[in-house]
Design an enzyme around this catalytic site. Structure first.
Site, mmCIF file in Angstrom:
data_model
loop_
_atom_site.group_PDB
_atom_site.id
_atom_site.type_symbol
_atom_site.label_atom_id
_atom_site.label_comp_id
_atom_site.label_asym_id
_atom_site.label_seq_id
_atom_site.Cartn_x
_atom_site.Cartn_y
_atom_site.Cartn_z
ATOM 1 N N THR A 12 0.667 -1.282 0.114
ATOM 2 C CA THR A 12 -0.035 -0.391 -0.260
ATOM 3 C C THR A 12 0.793 0.973 0.040
ATOM 4 O OG1 THR A 12 -1.517 -1.254 0.816
ATOM 5 C CG2 THR A 12 -1.945 0.772 1.411
ATOM 6 N N ASP A 55 1.452 -6.640 -4.487
ATOM 7 C CA ASP A 55 1.057 -6.851 -3.306
ATOM 8 C C ASP A 55 1.853 -7.515 -2.405
ATOM 9 O OD1 ASP A 55 -2.065 -6.624 -2.126
ATOM 10 O OD2 ASP A 55 -1.273 -8.030 -1.442
ATOM 11 N N SER A 56 2.379 -7.706 -1.271
ATOM 12 C CA SER A 56 3.178 -8.532 -0.594
ATOM 13 C C SER A 56 2.040 -10.202 -0.159
ATOM 14 C CB SER A 56 3.311 -8.732 1.040
ATOM 15 O OG SER A 56 2.046 -7.897 2.220
ATOM 16 N N SER A 57 0.873 -9.782 -0.358
ATOM 17 C CA SER A 57 0.351 -11.703 -0.542
ATOM 18 C C SER A 57 0.763 -12.431 -1.222
ATOM 19 C CB SER A 57 -1.769 -11.639 -0.276
ATOM 20 O OG SER A 57 -1.669 -10.120 -1.285
ATOM 21 N N THR A 87 2.047 -4.743 4.876
ATOM 22 C CA THR A 87 1.882 -5.547 5.655
ATOM 23 C C THR A 87 0.848 -6.685 5.887
ATOM 24 O OG1 THR A 87 -0.632 -4.477 5.829
ATOM 25 C CG2 THR A 87 1.124 -2.684 6.630
ATOM 26 N N ASP A 88 0.990 -7.078 4.800
ATOM 27 C CA ASP A 88 -0.158 -8.164 4.849
ATOM 28 C C ASP A 88 0.983 -9.798 5.268
ATOM 29 O OD1 ASP A 88 -2.585 -7.115 4.620
ATOM 30 O OD2 ASP A 88 -2.622 -7.427 2.897
ATOM 31 N N GLN A 266 -4.372 -20.616 19.232
ATOM 32 C CA GLN A 266 -4.718 -19.339 18.332
ATOM 33 C C GLN A 266 -4.570 -18.835 19.805
ATOM 34 O OE1 GLN A 266 -8.619 -21.228 17.499
ATOM 35 N NE2 GLN A 266 -8.092 -23.719 16.388
HETATM 36 N N1 ASP Z 1 -2.506 -5.597 0.303
HETATM 37 C C1 ASP Z 1 -1.252 -4.822 0.986
HETATM 38 C C2 ASP Z 1 0.064 -6.078 1.329
HETATM 39 O O1 ASP Z 1 0.175 -6.604 2.098
HETATM 40 C C3 ASP Z 1 -1.189 -4.628 2.399
HETATM 41 C C4 ASP Z 1 -0.594 -3.274 2.293
HETATM 42 O O2 ASP Z 1 0.798 -2.880 2.142
HETATM 43 O O3 ASP Z 1 -0.614 -2.767 4.056
HETATM 44 O O4 ASP Z 1 1.153 -5.779 0.105
#
Ligand code: ASP
Length: 331
Positions: A12, A55-57, A87-88, A266
């Site tokens: 992001t 995107d980190s996913s 962040t993901d 968990q």
């Molecule tokens: N979907 C984004 C990512 O992880 C979210 C972010 O950057 O906060 O790349």
């Protein structure tokens, strides 16, 4: 003046408000950051490198290896490294880098933002500025800065998809706090003597969430697969059903066929204790191993790493799993 390298990987942070799906060309990242944050040149002499822009996913093992290669190749040229990351999947990358880059004597700080840098009220501005300042300090480990706290990367969890304090490290205190002043704590790892780079991973790791009603027959496909290690994210101290729908015979079949079964919790706070209840006792007898106070992401990445380092040696992996590599587990 200290020399820092900003490594951009996407997320992001660098998204354009009008065209969020458009990725910036490598040269534009530097221009973009310097347009919004011209003052960072006062903190250090800063160079930029774009490792990738996703995107980190979408992060895969080869992305971790590429990042670690960049840091290793440029290690002597810089005093510290700041990685801009989505962040993901940030905690997975931080865990992986902490295992690959053993013996660090310089900071490697991951940061990102919930709002793009170009948007009003963005957290990207303060996150990057503080990360750069922190990277000029003596913090010789892989960490995550977000909001106002610096965390050990392999102890951290993303706890919010909306808040600016998006991360926490439930089982380890922060490494530093940024307020009016920057306060370093005594929780920082001692520096290593020399960088010891190990990049082999094996992705044949799987994790699933235990829940009431989970029927073990659905797990037979795991037995029939090529998977080498499984993490069962269990309840509380590491508990799961042992009467109806007992998972214990399935754990036994897994370990009898040379697979590793790790039991995590968990509950983000506290630790797995397989000596506390009947379920833990039976799981241990069936060959299950405790995750202790490791986070689930750190346990998954550590298993991939240990499988890469010691293929075909589940015994050794089981022993090494409970020993700290980079402060990810209490000794
Ligand atoms: N979907 C984004 C990512 O992880 C979210 C972010 O950057 O906060 O790349």
């Amino acid at each position: 003046m200290k020399k820092l390298l900003i490594i951009h990987t996407g997320g992001t942070f660098g998204m354009l408000p009008i065209e969020p799906s458009k990725t910036l060309a490598p040269a534009d990242i530097q221009k973009y950051i310097l347009t919004y944050l011209p003052e960072i040149v006062e903190i250090a002499q800063i160079d930029f490198e774009v490792a990738f822009n996703i995107d980190s996913s979408n992060i895969q093992i080869h992305h971790w290896q590429k990042l670690a290669q960049i840091i290793t190749e440029k290690y002597n040229a810089y005093d510290g490294f700041v990685i801009i990351h989505g962040t993901d999947a940030m905690v997975y990358t931080a865990s992986a880098l902490s295992f690959i880059l053993q013996g660090l004597s310089k900071p490697v700080i991951l940061t990102g933002s919930q709002r793009p840098l170009a948007q009003i009220r963005s957290d990207a501005r303060s996150n990057l500025i503080s990360s750069l300042e922190l990277a000029t300090y003596h913090i010789p480990e892989v960490s995550i800065f977000f909001g106002r706290l610096l965390f050990r990367g392999n102890r951290t969890l993303k706890i919010s998809s909306t808040h600016y304090d998006a991360f926490a490290s439930p089982n380890y205190p922060p490494l530093a706090e940024v307020g009016l002043d920057i306060t370093l704590t005594k929780n920082i790892l001692p520096p290593g003597k020399a960088l010891n780079y190990r990049e082999k991973f094996d992705s044949r790791v799987f994790s699933f969430h235990f829940h009431p009603g989970l029927a073990p027959e659905y797990l037979n496909c795991i037995l029939a697969s090529q998977l080498k290690a499984v993490v069962i994210d269990a309840l509380g101290a590491g508990n799961m059903s042992i009467y109806e729908n007992s998972l214990i015979p399935w754990i036994r079949k897994m370990t009898d066929t040379g697979r590793i079964v790790v039991i995590s919790s968990q509950s983000p706070y506290g630790r797995v204790n397989l000596d506390l209840y009947k379920s833990g006792e039976l799981a241990q007898k069936a060959g299950g191993i405790s995750c202790h106070d490791m986070t689930l992401p750190a346990a998954i990445v550590k298993l991939m790493f240990l499988l890469g380092q010691h293929p075909n040696d589940p015994q050794k992996i089981a022993t090494l799993l409970s020993q700290p590599i980079a402060g990810e587990i209490a000794p």
